[in-house]
Write a protein that holds these residues in place. Structure first.
Motif, PDB file in Angstrom:
ATOM      1  N   ASN A  11     -46.998  43.824  60.779  1.00  0.00           N
ATOM      2  CA  ASN A  11     -45.631  44.402  60.822  1.00  0.00           C
ATOM      3  C   ASN A  11     -44.680  43.961  59.909  1.00  0.00           C
ATOM      4  OD1 ASN A  11     -46.303  46.913  62.439  1.00  0.00           O
ATOM      5  ND2 ASN A  11     -46.084  45.374  64.079  1.00  0.00           N
ATOM      6  N   SER A  12     -45.123  43.050  58.763  1.00  0.00           N
ATOM      7  CA  SER A  12     -44.298  42.476  57.713  1.00  0.00           C
ATOM      8  C   SER A  12     -43.326  43.522  56.941  1.00  0.00           C
ATOM      9  CB  SER A  12     -44.926  41.739  56.752  1.00  0.00           C
ATOM     10  OG  SER A  12     -45.575  40.839  57.306  1.00  0.00           O
ATOM     11  N   HIS A  13     -42.279  43.381  56.420  1.00  0.00           N
ATOM     12  CA  HIS A  13     -41.442  44.350  55.571  1.00  0.00           C
ATOM     13  C   HIS A  13     -41.264  43.838  54.345  1.00  0.00           C
ATOM     14  CE1 HIS A  13     -37.951  42.028  56.520  1.00  0.00           C
ATOM     15  NE2 HIS A  13     -38.341  41.882  57.576  1.00  0.00           N
ATOM     16  N   ASN A  14     -40.708  44.652  53.492  1.00  0.00           N
ATOM     17  CA  ASN A  14     -40.203  44.305  52.223  1.00  0.00           C
ATOM     18  C   ASN A  14     -39.066  43.406  52.053  1.00  0.00           C
ATOM     19  OD1 ASN A  14     -41.565  45.104  49.629  1.00  0.00           O
ATOM     20  ND2 ASN A  14     -39.542  46.178  49.063  1.00  0.00           N
ATOM     21  N   GLY A  15     -39.175  42.223  51.403  1.00  0.00           N
ATOM     22  CA  GLY A  15     -38.608  41.339  51.151  1.00  0.00           C
ATOM     23  C   GLY A  15     -38.238  40.113  52.452  1.00  0.00           C
ATOM     24  N   GLN A  16     -39.283  40.404  53.391  1.00  0.00           N
ATOM     25  CA  GLN A  16     -39.438  39.333  54.387  1.00  0.00           C
ATOM     26  C   GLN A  16     -39.876  37.921  53.948  1.00  0.00           C
ATOM     27  OE1 GLN A  16     -41.471  40.887  57.895  1.00  0.00           O
ATOM     28  NE2 GLN A  16     -42.358  38.807  58.159  1.00  0.00           N
ATOM     29  N   LYS A  17     -39.178  36.924  54.368  1.00  0.00           N
ATOM     30  CA  LYS A  17     -39.398  35.639  53.831  1.00  0.00           C
ATOM     31  C   LYS A  17     -40.393  34.657  54.745  1.00  0.00           C
ATOM     32  CE  LYS A  17     -35.524  33.280  53.829  1.00  0.00           C
ATOM     33  NZ  LYS A  17     -34.065  32.712  53.376  1.00  0.00           N
ATOM     34  N   MET A  18     -41.371  34.052  54.173  1.00  0.00           N
ATOM     35  CA  MET A  18     -42.337  33.256  54.740  1.00  0.00           C
ATOM     36  C   MET A  18     -41.984  31.788  54.314  1.00  0.00           C
ATOM     37  SD  MET A  18     -45.633  35.693  54.320  1.00  0.00           S
ATOM     38  CE  MET A  18     -46.528  34.232  55.116  1.00  0.00           C
ATOM     39  N   ARG A  19     -41.801  30.971  55.193  1.00  0.00           N
ATOM     40  CA  ARG A  19     -41.525  29.621  54.620  1.00  0.00           C
ATOM     41  C   ARG A  19     -42.666  28.624  54.849  1.00  0.00           C
ATOM     42  NH1 ARG A  19     -38.279  25.178  58.152  1.00  0.00           N
ATOM     43  NH2 ARG A  19     -38.066  23.500  56.774  1.00  0.00           N
ATOM     44  N   LEU A  20     -42.935  28.056  53.699  1.00  0.00           N
ATOM     45  CA  LEU A  20     -44.168  26.878  53.728  1.00  0.00           C
ATOM     46  C   LEU A  20     -43.362  25.575  53.633  1.00  0.00           C
ATOM     47  CD1 LEU A  20     -46.644  28.864  51.508  1.00  0.00           C
ATOM     48  CD2 LEU A  20     -46.386  28.876  54.137  1.00  0.00           C
ATOM     49  N   LYS A  21     -43.199  24.860  54.845  1.00  0.00           N
ATOM     50  CA  LYS A  21     -42.583  23.416  54.745  1.00  0.00           C
ATOM     51  C   LYS A  21     -43.206  22.580  54.035  1.00  0.00           C
ATOM     52  CE  LYS A  21     -40.858  20.221  57.981  1.00  0.00           C
ATOM     53  NZ  LYS A  21     -39.205  20.011  57.479  1.00  0.00           N
ATOM     54  N   GLY A  22     -42.523  22.045  52.984  1.00  0.00           N
ATOM     55  CA  GLY A  22     -42.849  20.932  52.109  1.00  0.00           C
ATOM     56  C   GLY A  22     -43.746  21.154  51.064  1.00  0.00           C
ATOM     57  N   LYS A  23     -43.700  22.590  50.735  1.00  0.00           N
ATOM     58  CA  LYS A  23     -44.632  22.957  49.381  1.00  0.00           C
ATOM     59  C   LYS A  23     -43.737  23.422  48.184  1.00  0.00           C
ATOM     60  CE  LYS A  23     -48.734  22.863  51.563  1.00  0.00           C
ATOM     61  NZ  LYS A  23     -49.726  21.975  50.790  1.00  0.00           N
TER      62      LYS A  23
END
Length: 322
Positions: free
Chosen positions: A264-276
């Motif tokens: 159920n991801s939506h357009n513009g959703q932000k995913m954080r990858l810590k330290g990358k």
């Protein structure tokens, strides 16, 4: 028509601050740069602007120049109209070829932050040519534009430039040099790389100044940096992956990463990858911005598939908000 004084050339008042003088200089030099301007006198105007700026942005030179304006005949001037005739400096004409292939404004990875203060102006030597004793050369500042990937892995750049130097007669000439610039991994936007002795040459045995390269990241369509070390990357996701979730491989500046797209991801959703993010002393984060991409509907079979989906979600109505 009377010749304009340095303040008139830059379009500033005699009480103008250092910041006002610098802003006026940058605005004019952008306007009349020979690579940009269609003015037939662009080269001459650029040289005139440089000479004015080299005097007014230096407190000591500016004070001496102001004293000359107030007392022109004391300094050997032949007129009292406020022009710079009679002023004791040697003019070096601006030549755009002195920038070399990689040094031209607006091209390649390299451009001068103070633009032509190093190449094509009288500098400190002509202005103070009657003084004795060693004088160190002025530092120069430039901007080096790099890809974001270079900040992850480190890189090298070879810059071929015609650099200013003094001959045995104390006159400014130009010598072709190739500068090898090492860009360390983890460098952030706004940091500077110092090239010792690559600024303006010294006078009467004085040491040459340094060249400071301020790092700037090249704008890329799907990749940019915020807060100096946090990287944002837009990733394309199929609608069924956004709806159902699942793992997908994403090529990022940090390498190939296996990322779990939440259901159920939506357009513009932000995913954080810590330290990358940028691997600075304290590494930044990498943010993946979901961009849902629809497949093209080219055949009857394609349209039937979408129609079946529409029938299944007949009760669904997107909400429109202002």
């Amino acid at each position: 028509m009377a010749e304009r004084n340095f303040y008139e050339i830059l379009g500033v008042d005699r009480k103008a601050s250092e910041d006002d003088i610098k802003k006026a200089y940058r605005k004019l030099v952008r306007k009349y740069h020979p690579d940009i301007s269609k003015d037939p006198d662009a080269v001459a105007k650029t040289s005139e602007i440089n000479i004015a700026y080299e005097t007014l942005h230096n407190k000591e030179k500016r004070a001496e120049y102001n004293e000359m304006l107030d007392n022109p005949f004391r300094h050997g001037g032949q007129q009292n109209d406020g022009s710079h005739h009679g002023y004791n400096y040697q003019q070096y004409e601006f030549d755009p070829s002195h920038f070399g292939q990689n040094g031209a404004f607006g091209s390649g990875d390299f451009r001068f932050d103070d633009f032509f203060s190093a190449f094509g102006s009288s500098g400190q030597h002509g202005f103070q040519q009657n003084r004795t004793g060693p004088m160190n050369g002025e530092d120069q500042h430039a901007e080096l534009v790099i890809d974001i990937s270079a900040a992850y892995q480190g890189a090298q750049r070879n810059l071929s430039l015609d650099m200013p130097t003094l001959n045995t007669q104390g006159q400014m000439t130009y010598e072709r040099k190739t500068l090898n610039v090492k860009i360390p991994a983890g460098i952030t936007e706004g940091q500077q790389i110092r090239l010792s002795g690559q600024g303006l040459p010294g006078f009467n045995g004085g040491a040459a100044g340094d060249l400071y390269l301020k790092i700037s990241f090249r704008n890329q369509e799907n990749l940019y940096v915020q807060n100096r070390k946090d990287v944002y990357q837009r990733i394309n996701v199929a609608p069924w992956t956004a709806a159902l979730g699942g793992k997908t491989d994403i090529t990022t500046p940090a390498g190939l990463l296996s990322v779990n797209i939440p259901a159920n991801s939506h357009n513009g959703q932000k995913m954080r990858l810590k330290g990358k993010g940028i691997p600075a002393k304290e590494a930044g984060d990498l943010y993946l911005l979901i961009n849902i991409v629809l497949p093209q509907t080219n055949t009857e079979t394609d349209r039937a598939a979408w129609q079946a989906l529409a029938s299944h979600y007949a009760a669904f109505q997107p909400q429109n908000h202002i």
